[in-house]
Design an enzyme around this catalytic site. Structure first.
Site, PDB file in Angstrom:
ATOM      1  N   TYR A 144      41.985  55.600  53.983  1.00 12.30           N
ATOM      2  CA  TYR A 144      42.867  55.737  55.146  1.00 12.30           C
ATOM      3  C   TYR A 144      43.063  54.354  55.751  1.00 12.30           C
ATOM      4  CZ  TYR A 144      44.452  57.157  59.845  1.00 12.30           C
ATOM      5  OH  TYR A 144      45.152  57.313  61.013  1.00 12.30           O
ATOM      6  N   ASP A 241      40.757  46.259  53.790  1.00 15.32           N
ATOM      7  CA  ASP A 241      40.792  46.908  55.099  1.00 15.32           C
ATOM      8  C   ASP A 241      39.339  47.146  55.517  1.00 15.32           C
ATOM      9  OD1 ASP A 241      41.050  48.430  57.320  1.00 15.32           O
ATOM     10  OD2 ASP A 241      42.298  49.999  56.409  1.00 15.32           O
ATOM     11  N   LYS A 269      37.713  48.673  65.138  1.00 17.50           N
ATOM     12  CA  LYS A 269      36.501  49.420  65.492  1.00 17.50           C
ATOM     13  C   LYS A 269      35.337  48.569  66.004  1.00 17.50           C
ATOM     14  CE  LYS A 269      37.837  53.284  62.567  1.00 17.50           C
ATOM     15  NZ  LYS A 269      38.187  54.544  63.158  1.00 17.50           N
TER      16      LYS A 269
HETATM   17  C1  LIG Z   1      39.720  51.904  57.265  1.00 13.36           C
HETATM   18  C2  LIG Z   1      40.640  52.145  58.411  1.00 13.36           C
HETATM   19  N1  LIG Z   1      41.736  51.392  58.532  1.00 13.36           N
HETATM   20  C3  LIG Z   1      42.594  51.542  59.550  1.00 13.36           C
HETATM   21  C4  LIG Z   1      42.367  52.492  60.515  1.00 13.36           C
HETATM   22  C5  LIG Z   1      43.331  52.646  61.651  1.00 13.36           C
HETATM   23  O1  LIG Z   1      42.755  52.128  62.808  1.00 13.36           O
HETATM   24  P1  LIG Z   1      43.265  52.618  64.248  1.00 13.36           P
HETATM   25  O2  LIG Z   1      42.862  54.053  64.377  1.00 13.36           O
HETATM   26  O3  LIG Z   1      42.553  51.700  65.200  1.00 13.36           O
HETATM   27  O4  LIG Z   1      44.726  52.453  64.280  1.00 13.36           O
HETATM   28  C6  LIG Z   1      41.240  53.309  60.430  1.00 13.36           C
HETATM   29  C7  LIG Z   1      40.966  54.335  61.450  1.00 13.36           C
HETATM   30  O5  LIG Z   1      40.163  55.202  61.294  1.00 13.36           O
HETATM   31  C8  LIG Z   1      40.350  53.134  59.353  1.00 13.36           C
HETATM   32  O6  LIG Z   1      39.272  53.901  59.201  1.00 13.36           O
END
Ligand SMILES: Cc1ncc(COP(=O)(O)O)c(C=O)c1O
Length: 453
Positions: A144, A241, A269
């Site tokens: 994700y 990511d 996060k």
């Molecule tokens: C690996 C990863 N990338 C991107 C995101 C998106 O981040 P945000 O919810 O701060 O937009 C998340 C959110 O859970 C994530 O787990």
């Protein structure tokens, strides 16, 4: 105008005024309908009915230090008295934060701040297309990367939706879905084949180096090495990511642990401990293409980027992560939790894989070995995975009752919290098993499968 008055229960007022009563589709959790959170501190949050929950959900992961960390809160309170958002120029805090991030994260030569992880991954993919002039991006089943169109597909897919575009939302243009190629995680051969056939059309590859949005699937060395080799060979951009793995697993993220350096990295996060902050950083020649530099062709903006309050939270978080034994503590408790949970499932004679990394743990109800790819997880008993977590909540322990979700340990958790977690899990699993057996289940139900965090 809605008919529910201010005298109605809060949850009812929420549902009348807010679609579904919560501010994210990911907070709409079956079985949790009336939870109104009043307060949070350390390892716990408290609802408006006065119930306390020892929290392993951690808002999907930001609070590595625990809720309302006093040092982070003090830094935020101090900056509020000095400066708020001016939307022009830069603040000393932003400069210090950028410099510290560049010191910590191996791939960072330059960095830009966003407010969320989704914005960071959005910009990473658009920049990849801008610099290569190519159309296709690659993601992996189970990963994700946020809510925007290019990555809104093939997260937690049902078995019959594997190997085809599986959007998580309506309203995405088919040509956008077609421009994202989805491959199985840990399948180096599939990566080599795709590049052999379409290498000159691939702008970038985005990957959670550890796909934590499906619990915890550890990467093979061969897989990450292949991603690095193939993208380099074919002139595509490799994006790690690290929104979850960054800072939580190591100060330099998974790239520090694996020794594989991507071209771009996205963060979010854990680095502001719950304040809304994301970042994109990487090779200077790529970062220089953003429009924050005059003449940069990839438009980059955001009213709240680098907001002083959030930057102060990040600086205080990084100071604590650097100066205190946060990783030592959370990793030790993580080991204790995983070992204790394995014993519980052995006692109960229940096939289970307890896995994770450092402060993250997850128990899948399936025979071993540990999963290597998304399709391995189809063997997980979703009924039990969700069912025992619902029973845990009744016992004041909060692991999110959604299939495949990971759990997090913070610096504020103690050994005694972990003992309660292990004892609570034993009781909760027993209670859930008796119900699923009564239902004649035993077999895997896929309820709640099509979810992501
Ligand atoms: C690996 C990863 N990338 C991107 C995101 C998106 O981040 P945000 O919810 O701060 O937009 C998340 C959110 O859970 C994530 O787990």
């Amino acid at each position: 105008m809605n008919a529910v008055g201010t005298g109605a229960p809060l949850a009812e007022r929420a549902r009348a005024a807010i679609p579904g009563g919560v501010n994210s589709g990911q907070r709409s959790v079956p079985g949790i309908t009336d939870l109104v959170v009043a307060r949070a501190e350390g390892a716990r949050f408290f609802d408006t009915e006065g119930r306390a929950y020892t929290d392993y959900h951690a808002a999907f992961g930001p609070q590595l230090l625990g809720h309302n960390d006093p040092d982070v809160s003090a830094a935020v309170a101090a900056v509020i008295r000095e400066v708020d958002l001016c939307g022009v120029g830069v603040t000393p805090g932003e400069i210090e934060l950028a410099e510290r991030l560049i010191e910590l994260v191996p791939s960072f030569e330059q960095v830009l701040l966003t407010s969320t992880g989704s914005e960071a991954t959005f910009h990473a993919l658009r920049l990849s297309r801008a610099v290569t002039g190519r159309r296709l991006v690659v993601k992996f089943q189970g990963c994700y990367h946020g809510w925007h169109d290019a990555v809104s597909l093939n997260v937690i897919s049902a078995e019959d939706a594997l190997n085809r575009p599986d959007p998580i939302s309506a309203g995405i243009l088919p040509e956008v879905l077609e421009s994202t190629v989805v491959l199985p995680f840990n399948d180096a051969e599939a990566v080599r084949r795709l590049f052999a056939d379409h290498g000159d059309q691939i702008a970038g590859v985005i990957v959670e180096p550890v796909p934590h949005n499906i619990g915890c699937v550890l990467p093979t060395d061969e897989f990450l090495i292949t991603l690095r080799e193939q993208t380099t060979q074919h002139g595509a951009i490799l994006i790690f990511d690290e929104v979850i793995t960054g800072f939580r697993h190591a100060l330099g993220g998974w790239q520090e642990i694996s020794g594989i350096t991507p071209d771009l990295t996205t963060l979010g996060k854990a680095f502001a401990n719950g304040f809304p902050l994301g970042a994109i950083g990487g090779r200077a020649d790529l970062m220089q293409q953003f429009s924050s530099r005059p003449g940069g062709s990839a438009f980059f903006a955001g009213t709240y980027n680098g907001a002083p309050v959030v930057v102060a939270a990040a600086l205080a978080t990084l100071t604590k992560l650097t100066e205190q034994p946060v990783h030592e503590h959370t990793f030790r408790l993580g080991e204790l939790a995983r070992a204790g949970l394995r014993e519980v499932f052995a006692e109960l004679d229940l096939p289970a894989v307890v896995t994770g990394y450092g402060s993250i743990f997850v128990s899948y109800f399936m025979p071993g070995p540990a999963p290597r790819t998304y399709s391995d997880l189809l063997a997980n008993r979703a009924d039990l995975f969700v069912g025992y977590r619902r029973k845990l909540i009744e016992r004041g322990i909060f692991e999110l009752p959604l299939n495949l979700k990971r759990s997090h340990i913070s610096y504020a958790h103690t050994e005694s919290d972990i003992e309660q977690l292990i004892d609570g899990t034993r009781d909760a699993v027993r209670a859930a098993l008796s119900e699923t057996t009564e239902l004649g289940a035993g077999a895997s139900t896929m309820g709640g499968l099509v979810r992501e965090s």
